[in-house]
Structure formats: structure tokens, C-alpha cells
Design an enzyme around this catalytic site. Sequence first.
Site, mmCIF file in Angstrom:
data_model
loop_
_atom_site.group_PDB
_atom_site.id
_atom_site.type_symbol
_atom_site.label_atom_id
_atom_site.label_comp_id
_atom_site.label_asym_id
_atom_site.label_seq_id
_atom_site.Cartn_x
_atom_site.Cartn_y
_atom_site.Cartn_z
ATOM 1 N N GLY A 167 0.725 -1.147 -0.063
ATOM 2 C CA GLY A 167 0.153 -0.035 0.050
ATOM 3 C C GLY A 167 0.866 1.329 -0.062
ATOM 4 N N TYR A 168 0.580 2.181 -0.807
ATOM 5 C CA TYR A 168 1.243 3.663 -0.986
ATOM 6 C C TYR A 168 0.388 4.834 -0.793
ATOM 7 C CZ TYR A 168 -0.992 3.240 -5.292
ATOM 8 O OH TYR A 168 -1.921 3.230 -6.557
ATOM 9 N N GLY A 169 -0.806 4.557 -0.664
ATOM 10 C CA GLY A 169 -1.768 5.585 -0.747
ATOM 11 C C GLY A 169 -2.742 5.572 0.849
ATOM 12 N N SER A 170 -3.786 5.519 0.616
ATOM 13 C CA SER A 170 -4.662 5.452 1.757
ATOM 14 C C SER A 170 -4.492 4.004 2.743
ATOM 15 C CB SER A 170 -6.170 5.534 1.433
ATOM 16 O OG SER A 170 -6.635 4.338 0.502
ATOM 17 N N GLU A 225 -11.701 0.167 -4.415
ATOM 18 C CA GLU A 225 -10.949 0.811 -5.229
ATOM 19 C C GLU A 225 -11.131 0.516 -6.682
ATOM 20 O OE1 GLU A 225 -9.231 3.004 -4.103
ATOM 21 O OE2 GLU A 225 -9.204 2.359 -2.131
HETATM 22 C C1 BEZ Z 1 -2.922 2.092 -1.886
HETATM 23 O O1 BEZ Z 1 -1.874 1.525 -2.156
HETATM 24 O O2 BEZ Z 1 -2.943 2.677 -0.781
HETATM 25 C C2 BEZ Z 1 -3.820 1.961 -2.732
HETATM 26 C C3 BEZ Z 1 -4.796 0.722 -2.599
HETATM 27 C C4 BEZ Z 1 -5.771 0.478 -3.482
HETATM 28 C C5 BEZ Z 1 -5.975 1.551 -4.437
HETATM 29 C C6 BEZ Z 1 -5.289 2.618 -4.577
HETATM 30 C C7 BEZ Z 1 -4.145 2.631 -3.570
#
Ligand code: BEZ
Length: 208
Positions: free
Chosen positions: A25-28, A99
Site C-alpha cells: 500500500g502506498y496511498g490510503s 478501489e
Molecule cells: C494504496 O496502496 O493505498 C491503494 C490501494 C488501492 C487503490 C489505491 C491505492
Amino acid sequence: MDAATIAINQRMNKFDGHDQVWLFGYGSLIYKADFPYIERRPASIAGWTRRFWQGSHDHRGTPMAPGRVATIVPQAGAVCDGMAYLITPEVFAHLDHREKNGYLRLATDITFDDGGKVEGLVYIANEENAAFLGAAPELDIARQIARSNGPSGPNSEYLLHLASALRELGKSDPHVFAIEQYLAQLQAPAQDSTAAYPGGISADAGLT
Ligand code: BEZ
């Protein structure tokens, strides 16, 4: 579009038969894990960089006024820091739905901060998805984030949570931190133009 994204993700069968899979995970996902997980470890992936280039019509904006959220784009030599979760395959059904706006699963090598490497999955939104907005100056991105709101809340909340989660991990991301700084400037109360002139003459008052 939503249904198509979910269907493509369901056909991604690389880890079929595995009872546990690592998800990067790189965002939320760094700050909000609304799913069960077995283990969680700070990690990174090489060759990718985080960018606020994906439009959000369903979480942090609306179809008429999309917000901007993170995706990752390929960049030679880059490293994207984030959080890896060990999950069971059923969790993907939940994430595919959460997502659904253009994010596709991709197999990737994941490197744990405390050593070790595994193959796992990451969700990316590339330029082929209809919600992709692409590059823009960071000040313009901050302006769009400042005015956007969606069913999951203000777009600014997403950006600020991500920036502070990265800081808590001891990571730097110049793109995210620059947008955060512009956002703070945009949201600061306007300077009182009389403050520098105690006598009450405003800064732009003419002398004639
Ligand atoms: C995330 O890595 O935070 C992430 C997961 C699913 C969709 C977009 C971002």
C-alpha cells in the site's frame, strides 16, 4: 468502467491457490486498513514513484468535480515507500470494490524495511483508465485538492493523512510534501494587509 475494473481484477489469477498474499500500500492503505490482515510491515517497491495523478470521482470528489488521489508511475531508479499487509485472498474482493475506479492489481517485488523480499501485489491506476488525470504543477494539484470533497470526505484530509503517515514512518516524499505545503498556504487565513502599518494604512494604499 467500475464493473470492468472489478472484472479485470478478478481475472488476475497469479496468486490463485495461495492462502496468503502480500499487498503493498502506498496511498490510503498506509493509514487506513479497513480489512483484516495477518501482518503489517513497512516496505518499499523499486522503480515506481507516487503521484497525485489519479482522479477520484467516488471517494474524494464527484463525477462533476473530481478530486486527486495517489497512484504510482514507473520511474527508473525511484523507490516508493509504503506499508505491506499480509492478507487472505478474500480481502481482494473488498479492495477491488473499494478501489474500483480504475485501480488494477499488478504483481510486484516488495522489499521490507527490516530486510527480505517477497513477491506480492499492488493496485495501480495507469494512464489508460478513464479517471486518470495525469501530471500537473504541484500548486495546481494543491488547488484542486483544496476545493474537492467526496463521499469519503475532503480531499485535503486524504493528502494530510498520507503526508503524516509517511512522516511517522520516517519517510520523505518530495511530491507529497510539496503539495502539502502548497495546501497549507492556500488554507492559511489571508494576511491582514494593515498589520505592517499600525497606523492603519493598508499595504497597497496609494500615497497620492
Ligand atoms: C494504496 O496502496 O493505498 C491503494 C490501494 C488501492 C487503490 C489505491 C491505492
